[in-house]
Scaffold this motif. Structure first.
Motif, PDB file in Angstrom:
ATOM      1  N   ASN A 154      35.468  36.745  36.115  1.00  0.00           N
ATOM      2  CA  ASN A 154      35.694  38.140  36.487  1.00  0.00           C
ATOM      3  C   ASN A 154      34.615  38.704  37.402  1.00  0.00           C
ATOM      4  O   ASN A 154      34.901  39.550  38.246  1.00  0.00           O
ATOM      5  CB  ASN A 154      35.833  39.003  35.228  1.00  0.00           C
ATOM      6  CG  ASN A 154      37.182  38.797  34.567  1.00  0.00           C
ATOM      7  OD1 ASN A 154      38.225  38.842  35.211  1.00  0.00           O
ATOM      8  ND2 ASN A 154      37.177  38.547  33.277  1.00  0.00           N
TER       9      ASN A 154
ATOM     10  N   ARG B 196      43.459  38.592  36.446  1.00  0.00           N
ATOM     11  CA  ARG B 196      44.342  39.726  36.748  1.00  0.00           C
ATOM     12  C   ARG B 196      44.509  40.631  35.537  1.00  0.00           C
ATOM     13  O   ARG B 196      44.521  41.867  35.666  1.00  0.00           O
ATOM     14  CB  ARG B 196      45.708  39.200  37.213  1.00  0.00           C
ATOM     15  CG  ARG B 196      45.633  38.419  38.525  1.00  0.00           C
ATOM     16  CD  ARG B 196      47.011  38.095  39.065  1.00  0.00           C
ATOM     17  NE  ARG B 196      47.760  37.203  38.180  1.00  0.00           N
ATOM     18  CZ  ARG B 196      47.710  35.876  38.242  1.00  0.00           C
ATOM     19  NH1 ARG B 196      46.923  35.275  39.132  1.00  0.00           N
ATOM     20  NH2 ARG B 196      48.438  35.143  37.423  1.00  0.00           N
ATOM     21  N   GLU B 197      44.608  40.040  34.350  1.00  0.00           N
ATOM     22  CA  GLU B 197      44.790  40.830  33.132  1.00  0.00           C
ATOM     23  C   GLU B 197      43.591  41.738  32.871  1.00  0.00           C
ATOM     24  O   GLU B 197      43.751  42.917  32.543  1.00  0.00           O
ATOM     25  CB  GLU B 197      45.023  39.906  31.940  1.00  0.00           C
ATOM     26  CG  GLU B 197      46.388  39.226  31.946  1.00  0.00           C
ATOM     27  CD  GLU B 197      46.517  38.200  30.833  1.00  0.00           C
ATOM     28  OE1 GLU B 197      47.640  37.995  30.347  1.00  0.00           O
ATOM     29  OE2 GLU B 197      45.500  37.586  30.456  1.00  0.00           O
TER      30      GLU B 197
ATOM     31  N   ALA C 179      41.333  42.676  35.064  1.00  0.00           N
ATOM     32  CA  ALA C 179      41.209  43.652  36.155  1.00  0.00           C
ATOM     33  C   ALA C 179      42.103  44.858  35.901  1.00  0.00           C
ATOM     34  O   ALA C 179      41.831  45.966  36.392  1.00  0.00           O
ATOM     35  CB  ALA C 179      41.571  42.997  37.481  1.00  0.00           C
ATOM     36  N   GLU C 180      43.172  44.665  35.106  1.00  0.00           N
ATOM     37  CA  GLU C 180      44.062  45.773  34.745  1.00  0.00           C
ATOM     38  C   GLU C 180      43.470  46.649  33.643  1.00  0.00           C
ATOM     39  O   GLU C 180      44.038  47.687  33.302  1.00  0.00           O
ATOM     40  CB  GLU C 180      45.403  45.208  34.255  1.00  0.00           C
ATOM     41  CG  GLU C 180      46.221  44.525  35.339  1.00  0.00           C
ATOM     42  CD  GLU C 180      47.414  43.764  34.759  1.00  0.00           C
ATOM     43  OE1 GLU C 180      47.590  43.768  33.511  1.00  0.00           O
ATOM     44  OE2 GLU C 180      48.160  43.153  35.548  1.00  0.00           O
ATOM     45  N   GLY C 181      42.351  46.211  33.062  1.00  0.00           N
ATOM     46  CA  GLY C 181      41.700  47.008  32.028  1.00  0.00           C
ATOM     47  C   GLY C 181      41.914  46.517  30.608  1.00  0.00           C
ATOM     48  O   GLY C 181      41.524  47.178  29.646  1.00  0.00           O
ATOM     49  N   ARG C 182      42.505  45.353  30.450  1.00  0.00           N
ATOM     50  CA  ARG C 182      42.726  44.824  29.099  1.00  0.00           C
ATOM     51  C   ARG C 182      41.420  44.324  28.502  1.00  0.00           C
ATOM     52  O   ARG C 182      40.506  43.896  29.220  1.00  0.00           O
ATOM     53  CB  ARG C 182      43.725  43.665  29.133  1.00  0.00           C
ATOM     54  CG  ARG C 182      45.099  44.023  29.671  1.00  0.00           C
ATOM     55  CD  ARG C 182      46.067  42.879  29.441  1.00  0.00           C
ATOM     56  NE  ARG C 182      47.273  43.030  30.248  1.00  0.00           N
ATOM     57  CZ  ARG C 182      48.336  42.256  30.141  1.00  0.00           C
ATOM     58  NH1 ARG C 182      48.327  41.260  29.265  1.00  0.00           N
ATOM     59  NH2 ARG C 182      49.401  42.451  30.907  1.00  0.00           N
TER      60      ARG C 182
ATOM     61  N   THR D 106      44.471  39.656  26.372  1.00  0.00           N
ATOM     62  CA  THR D 106      44.899  38.700  27.391  1.00  0.00           C
ATOM     63  C   THR D 106      45.656  37.557  26.720  1.00  0.00           C
ATOM     64  O   THR D 106      45.543  37.340  25.512  1.00  0.00           O
ATOM     65  CB  THR D 106      43.694  38.121  28.155  1.00  0.00           C
ATOM     66  OG1 THR D 106      42.889  37.347  27.240  1.00  0.00           O
ATOM     67  CG2 THR D 106      42.853  39.225  28.777  1.00  0.00           C
TER      68      THR D 106
ATOM     69  N   ASN E 274      36.118  44.719  26.612  1.00  0.00           N
ATOM     70  CA  ASN E 274      36.672  44.754  27.958  1.00  0.00           C
ATOM     71  C   ASN E 274      35.684  44.127  28.947  1.00  0.00           C
ATOM     72  O   ASN E 274      34.608  43.651  28.566  1.00  0.00           O
ATOM     73  CB  ASN E 274      37.044  46.187  28.362  1.00  0.00           C
ATOM     74  CG  ASN E 274      35.834  47.121  28.353  1.00  0.00           C
ATOM     75  OD1 ASN E 274      34.700  46.685  28.545  1.00  0.00           O
ATOM     76  ND2 ASN E 274      36.065  48.391  28.124  1.00  0.00           N
TER      77      ASN E 274
END
Length: 312
Positions: free
Chosen positions: A73, A196-197, A199-202, A207, A276
């Motif tokens: 990340n 991607r997960e 980066a969406e804030g999960r 995930t 997170n």
């Protein structure tokens, strides 16, 4: 990527003089490590990233996942993308163990089906003996034919290689990924599902790979609790018998303490998953600063009366 002992560091050592290959039972790679290739490959500057296996000898799967995801990340946020991933599996192991199966499942969830076209699945540790080679060929075919192992990943675009000729096949694998990267759009690079997960804030436990790991942790917790219950019943029976059972009572108590310690580790692991991206990065930064302080701290002077001993 791959299990401890599958040959990840050895693979990288064909290209980078800084990679360390392990020769014992312990993993040689404790953390995610980046190595710059000594020479350009296909006229490109190539960086290899070595990761610890999910069956690491010193750390839990959750700690390993946290480090891998944090590295992924940080690079994703800097728009640094990978050309491809090489997943290695030792074909010398007679059967696919529970740990190997867990490794494959977590790897698949980490990447996501949509990233498989940039993945190489390679078998390592091939024997030169004709008899052993025949058995290994059979195991290789089983890996490729079974959905629980590699078949699903291959159907989604992963390429299977036999890494059986040292540097020759290592170069063939790297050349394949570099050429494929060019064909896929000018080397723009790949992104993984977990990147991607998050980066969406999960949080990590939200995930796909976090959910798979949490399911595995829950299975382990139930198994430990069953074993703990069996030990308690055995302890009660031993206590009701003669004093000759004292040694067995002590052994049972040691096993109980070991299992209770593992249960506590699993509880801590589940808490680690509920973090997170920012929390993972902050935690990792704190650990790195502590390691740096520990390295920079000068050793204390030897105490009077002590010979050959430095007190740290």
């Amino acid at each position: 990527m791959g299990m401890t002992g599958s040959g990840k560091s050895t693979f990288i050592s064909h290209f980078c003089g800084t990679a360390r290959a392990g020769h014992g039972l312990r993993s040689a790679t404790a953390e995610v490590e980046a190595h710059l290739a000594t020479h350009r490959i296909r006229d490109r500057r190539v960086i290899f990233v070595d990761t610890p296996g999910f069956d690491d000898t010193l750390r839990t799967d959750t700690e390993v996942l946290r480090d891998i995801v944090n590295w992924l990340n940080v690079t994703y946020a800097q728009n640094i993308k990978m050309t491809g991933i090489v997943y290695l599996h030792g074909i010398n192991v007679p059967r696919v163990t529970g740990s190997a199966h867990t490794n494959m499942r977590l790897f698949r969830e980490l990447c996501g089906d949509e990233s498989m076209a940039s993945v190489v699945l390679a078998t390592t540790h091939w024997s030169r003996s004709a008899g052993e080679r025949a058995a290994q060929e059979s195991r290789h075919e089983q890996l490729v034919a079974d959905d629980a192992f590699w078949r699903r990943m291959e159907r989604n675009g992963a390429r299977v290689f036999k890494h059986d000729r040292g540097e020759t096949t290592a170069r063939a694998i790297v050349h394949y990924l570099l050429d494929r990267g060019r064909e896929g759009g000018g080397g723009g690079g790949m992104s993984l599902r977990v990147q991607r997960e998050m980066a969406e804030g999960r949080t990590l436990d939200q995930t796909a790979v976090g959910i798979a790991l949490e399911r595995r942790i829950e299975e382990m917790r139930l198994a430990y609790e069953r074993e703990l219950g069996n030990l308690k019943r055995e302890l009660d029976e031993a206590r009701q018998q003669t004093a000759q059972n004292q040694q067995r009572i002590e052994e049972i108590n040691e096993d109980r303490m070991r299992l209770e310690s593992r249960l506590n580790e699993e509880k801590a692991a589940r808490r680690q998953l509920r973090k997170n991206l920012k929390e993972l990065q902050r935690e990792r930064s704190d650990e790195q600063r502590k390691k740096l302080r520990d390295r920079e701290q000068p050793p204390r002077k030897r105490s009077h009366g002590q010979k050959g001993c430095v007190v740290m």
